[in-house]
Design a protein around this motif. Structure first.
Motif, PDB file in Angstrom:
ATOM      1  N   GLU A  17      -3.016  -0.113  -8.617  1.00 57.04           N
ATOM      2  CA  GLU A  17      -3.703  -0.758  -9.733  1.00 57.04           C
ATOM      3  C   GLU A  17      -3.810   0.199 -10.913  1.00 57.04           C
ATOM      4  N   GLN A  18      -4.171   1.447 -10.628  1.00 56.95           N
ATOM      5  CA  GLN A  18      -4.327   2.425 -11.692  1.00 56.95           C
ATOM      6  C   GLN A  18      -3.007   2.731 -12.406  1.00 56.95           C
ATOM      7  N   THR A  25      -3.212  -4.435  -8.253  1.00 57.84           N
ATOM      8  CA  THR A  25      -3.809  -3.915  -7.027  1.00 57.84           C
ATOM      9  C   THR A  25      -3.304  -4.607  -5.774  1.00 57.84           C
ATOM     10  N   CYS A  75       0.847  -1.195   0.000  1.00 54.95           N
ATOM     11  CA  CYS A  75       0.000   0.000   0.000  1.00 54.95           C
ATOM     12  C   CYS A  75       0.884   1.247   0.000  1.00 54.95           C
ATOM     13  N   CYS A 106      -9.264   4.003  -2.552  1.00 55.02           N
ATOM     14  CA  CYS A 106      -9.825   2.728  -2.092  1.00 55.02           C
ATOM     15  C   CYS A 106     -10.867   2.987  -1.007  1.00 55.02           C
ATOM     16  N   GLU A 127     -10.413  -2.252  -4.636  1.00 50.97           N
ATOM     17  CA  GLU A 127      -9.245  -2.691  -5.393  1.00 50.97           C
ATOM     18  C   GLU A 127      -9.209  -2.082  -6.786  1.00 50.97           C
ATOM     19  N   ASP A 146     -13.169  -5.618  -7.272  1.00 55.66           N
ATOM     20  CA  ASP A 146     -12.694  -5.102  -8.559  1.00 55.66           C
ATOM     21  C   ASP A 146     -13.498  -3.892  -9.012  1.00 55.66           C
ATOM     22  N   ASN A 179      -9.993   0.771  -7.575  1.00 47.71           N
ATOM     23  CA  ASN A 179      -9.608   2.176  -7.493  1.00 47.71           C
ATOM     24  C   ASN A 179      -8.307   2.382  -6.723  1.00 47.71           C
ATOM     25  N   CYS A 180      -7.588   1.292  -6.481  1.00 49.70           N
ATOM     26  CA  CYS A 180      -6.276   1.365  -5.833  1.00 49.70           C
ATOM     27  C   CYS A 180      -5.304   2.132  -6.744  1.00 49.70           C
TER      28      CYS A 180
END
Length: 478
Positions: A112-113, A118, A48, A56, A106, A102, A108-109
């Motif tokens: 991940e982006q 994620t 993180c 998130c 996660e 999803d 919008n992590c």
């Protein structure tokens, strides 16, 4: 460190079958798995980025303080992580298993982006709370002071149980009425056990009972007990019935044997997992074993049905959906899981009837194409003339979504207002209905939605109920 534990996990897992004692083998595997899970949770939590704007958290309906409990997990402060998680989420171990991460946290992590994969927030949330149960950190609620007020909750699903928990912690006397023989609502009888183990749900219900929540089961309002009777026994009422009326299909042979509702199919499967006798399953009507199964629909319920059919040993499993994959309402993660398990998705197809003799033999299918976007922004399906065909089937499961029952009519209640969609009309802020002291939460207000939204509604409504009780008490004292 995590790689070394992974190696140990794989190596010892291969060695264990050589042991003769099954109990010892199971204990060893459990110990190795827990060590591996702890390492993976810490590793993922440590990824993180502790970003300044935690998307998130903002995309979680409960606004869970995800970055902080991830940091605590990475630092080995597991009990603190659980307590922080529990402070905003009544059932974190359930959300960790079934939330569509999803589409929410996660998805919008920030990591991940940025294209690096994620943080597995849901798996960590599940691990934190499962560890809390294993270590005995989760205990029955013990209010600082008992109160004399009594609240009835109609419906033992996630919204009703979340409200029950919050009210009981405040010392209110809580009675939950439910039409089924087990509490939990769709968490018990709708969601399959491979997604949400039933002992996980029953464990939470047992905790609520130990906290003083009273359950009255097999209580069908309007049949075995009246709404006004319930209202007369309590100082306030929370309606959390959910929506159970299935959308239906017409067309030729729509009533043929072998065409069933998703709720009936999933309930039968879940009842069998409890060891119940289910006549419609035992006689083969609701058992997919050896059959060509066609599921109609594209939501999460449809995904539950296709994956259940695979586990029951269906010969083939196909899912018909009138739009394409990009416009599907269900979780993309669930679609991927289903495909990996052998489910075939037949996109841009819609049923117009059924081929049947004594029982269903196939679905009369119309091929579709996508046109202009509709009011929701999704492209509308349009019929392709002359492209019909028959999809062979021995069992057809209708998973077209759910609508609210007509509660005022079913319960014989006047003054309980509904919207044009049939859901209960409530105040947006307080969740109070048009009847004084009667509140409503979850799908019966929102329409078919997610468990996490029902939990949020239940927690919010509990606060409003406490305010209502305080105001009523103040008036009575004057």
């Amino acid at each position: 460190m995590a790689q070394n534990r992974m190696l140990k996990f794989v190596t010892l897992s291969k060695e264990m079958p050589q042991k003769r004692d099954a109990t010892a083998r199971a204990q060893d595997f459990d110990e190795i798995y827990r060590e591996f899970a702890a390492a993976k949770a810490a590793e993922q939590a440590g990824r993180c980025s502790q970003c300044g704007v935690p998307f998130c958290q903002s995309h979680c309906p409960l606004h869970n303080n995800i970055p902080d409990w991830l940091r605590m997990t990475a630092e080995g402060r597991l009990r603190e992580a659980y307590e922080l998680s529990q402070s905003t989420n009544t059932f974190p171990e359930i959300c960790g298993r079934i939330c569509p991460q999803d589409r929410l946290c996660e998805g919008n992590c920030v990591i991940e982006q940025s294209g690096h994969g994620t943080v597995t927030i849901g798996a960590i949330e599940k691990y934190i709370t499962d560890s809390a149960w294993d270590n005995g950190w989760i205990l029955p609620a013990r209010p600082l002071q008992e109160r004399g007020e009594s609240v009835a909750i109609i419906g033992a699903g996630p919204g009703g149980l979340a409200a029950a928990d919050a009210l009981r912690r405040a010392g209110v006397q809580v009675t939950v009425y439910d039409r089924y023989d087990r509490a939990g609502g769709l968490m018990t009888y709708g969601i399959p056990g491979f997604k949400l183990e039933k002992d996980v749900v029953m464990r939470r219900i047992a905790q609520l009972e130990a906290s003083g929540v009273r359950f009255v089961l097999n209580a069908s309002v309007g049949e075995t007990i009246g709404f006004e009777e319930i209202r007369g026994k309590h100082d306030a009422v929370v309606i959390a019935t959910g929506v159970y009326k299935s959308r239906d299909l017409g067309g030729p042979n729509a009533g043929a044997t072998g065409i069933v509702r998703a709720i009936d199919y999933l309930t039968a499967s879940n009842r069998k997992s409890f060891g119940d006798a289910v006549a419609a399953f035992d006689d083969g009507k609701l058992d997919a074993a050896g059959k060509r199964v066609v599921v109609i629909g594209g939501g999460d319920t449809a995904m539950d049905c296709v994956r259940t059919a695979v586990r029951q040993g269906a010969k083939t499993v196909k899912c018909l959906y009138r739009r394409d994959r990009a416009n599907m309402p269900g979780s993309q993660r669930e679609v991927q899981n289903a495909e990996e398990e052998g489910v075939e998705f037949v996109w841009l197809t819609a049923p117009k009837g059924f081929a049947a003799g004594e029982a269903v033999e196939g679905v009369l299918v119309q091929r579709m194409q996508l046109g202009a976007p509709d009011a929701t922004g999704r492209r509308s399906p349009e019929l392709i003339e002359g492209a019909d065909y028959v999809e062979g089937a021995d069992l057809v499961i209708k998973a077209l979504g759910f609508e609210p029952e007509d509660l005022p009519k079913l319960w014989g209640v006047t003054g309980l207002e509904v919207t044009r969609w049939g859901t209960l009309r409530t105040d947006f802020h307080t969740h109070q209905t048009s009847l004084p002291g009667v509140f409503a939460v979850g799908d019966i207000v929102r329409g078919a939605s997610l468990v996490v939204w029902a939990i949020r509604d239940g927690r919010e409504a509990a606060e409003s109920v406490l305010g209502y009780l305080a105001e009523a008490g103040a008036v009575a004292a004057e």
